[in-house]
Write an enzyme that holds these catalytic residues in place. Structure first.
Site, mmCIF file in Angstrom:
data_model
loop_
_atom_site.group_PDB
_atom_site.id
_atom_site.type_symbol
_atom_site.label_atom_id
_atom_site.label_comp_id
_atom_site.label_asym_id
_atom_site.label_seq_id
_atom_site.Cartn_x
_atom_site.Cartn_y
_atom_site.Cartn_z
ATOM 1 N N GLN A 51 10.447 -13.269 -10.038
ATOM 2 C CA GLN A 51 11.179 -12.567 -11.102
ATOM 3 C C GLN A 51 10.390 -11.384 -11.656
ATOM 4 O O GLN A 51 10.954 -10.529 -12.317
ATOM 5 C CB GLN A 51 11.517 -13.536 -12.251
ATOM 6 C CG GLN A 51 12.531 -14.597 -11.847
ATOM 7 C CD GLN A 51 12.871 -15.452 -13.041
ATOM 8 O OE1 GLN A 51 12.195 -16.432 -13.312
ATOM 9 N NE2 GLN A 51 13.900 -15.079 -13.771
ATOM 10 N N HIS A 134 13.991 -20.545 -7.599
ATOM 11 C CA HIS A 134 13.615 -19.125 -7.470
ATOM 12 C C HIS A 134 12.634 -18.903 -6.313
ATOM 13 O O HIS A 134 12.661 -17.861 -5.666
ATOM 14 C CB HIS A 134 12.939 -18.629 -8.752
ATOM 15 C CG HIS A 134 13.895 -18.182 -9.824
ATOM 16 N ND1 HIS A 134 14.757 -17.120 -9.654
ATOM 17 C CD2 HIS A 134 14.102 -18.630 -11.087
ATOM 18 C CE1 HIS A 134 15.457 -16.948 -10.783
ATOM 19 N NE2 HIS A 134 15.086 -17.859 -11.660
HETATM 20 NI NI NI Z 1 15.816 -18.032 -13.574
#
Ligand code: NI
Length: 160
Positions: A51, A134
């Protein structure tokens, strides 16, 4: 420490498989410090390295109890079920209903590359499952039951 830019849905890096961490170098420590700063600034519960644009198997989670740093984490046990509203810092302003295990046990390495275990229920179990996804390029939006909603819309529904 420095804030890192949070990558948003549509960025291909969020769909990639992350690589295992072999060694906790000063650069990795700096990454982890920056991830915490970025997480707290965004008022989030968890953040995965992809991220912030780094394809390493590192996630951080803080549900308000203790900050957890999980390196090369693997879920080894789950049980039960919970359905609740989930969001993601990479999908700003949105939320949706997702069913996750109500209990998850994860094996991981700490910052000294020593193997550890963490067990979580409810929010922590949800965060563990969400953040580990993720690392395999998976986003919660693909698990949402019904429609992905605007957070504002959801808040209105809840107050009705
Ligand atoms: Ni997330």
């Amino acid at each position: 420490m420095a804030l890192r830019q949070i990558r948003e849905i549509g960025d291909e890096i969020l769909l990639k498989e992350c690589r295992e961490v072999k060694e906790v170098t000063p650069r990795v420590r700096e990454l982890i410090d920056d991830m915490f700063e970025t997480l707290y600034e965004a008022n989030g519960v968890g953040l995965a390295a992809p991220q912030v644009g780094v394809l390493k198997r590192i996630v951080i989670i803080d549900c308000g109890d203790d900050p957890h740093v999980l390196i090369n984490p693997k879920i080894v046990e789950t049980s039960g079920e919970q359905t609740g509203t989930e969001g993601c810092l990479s999908v700003p302003g949105k939320a949706g209903l997702v069913t996750r295990p109500n209990y998850a046990k994860v094996v991981y390495y700490d910052e000294n590359m020593e193997q550890q275990e963490l067990e979580g229920t409810e929010l922590l179990a949800r965060a563990i499952c969400h953040e580990l996804d993720h690392l395999d390029g998976k986003l919660y939006v693909d698990l949402v039951e019904g429609e992905l909603k605007d957070v504002e819309e959801l808040e209105e529904e809840e107050s009705e």
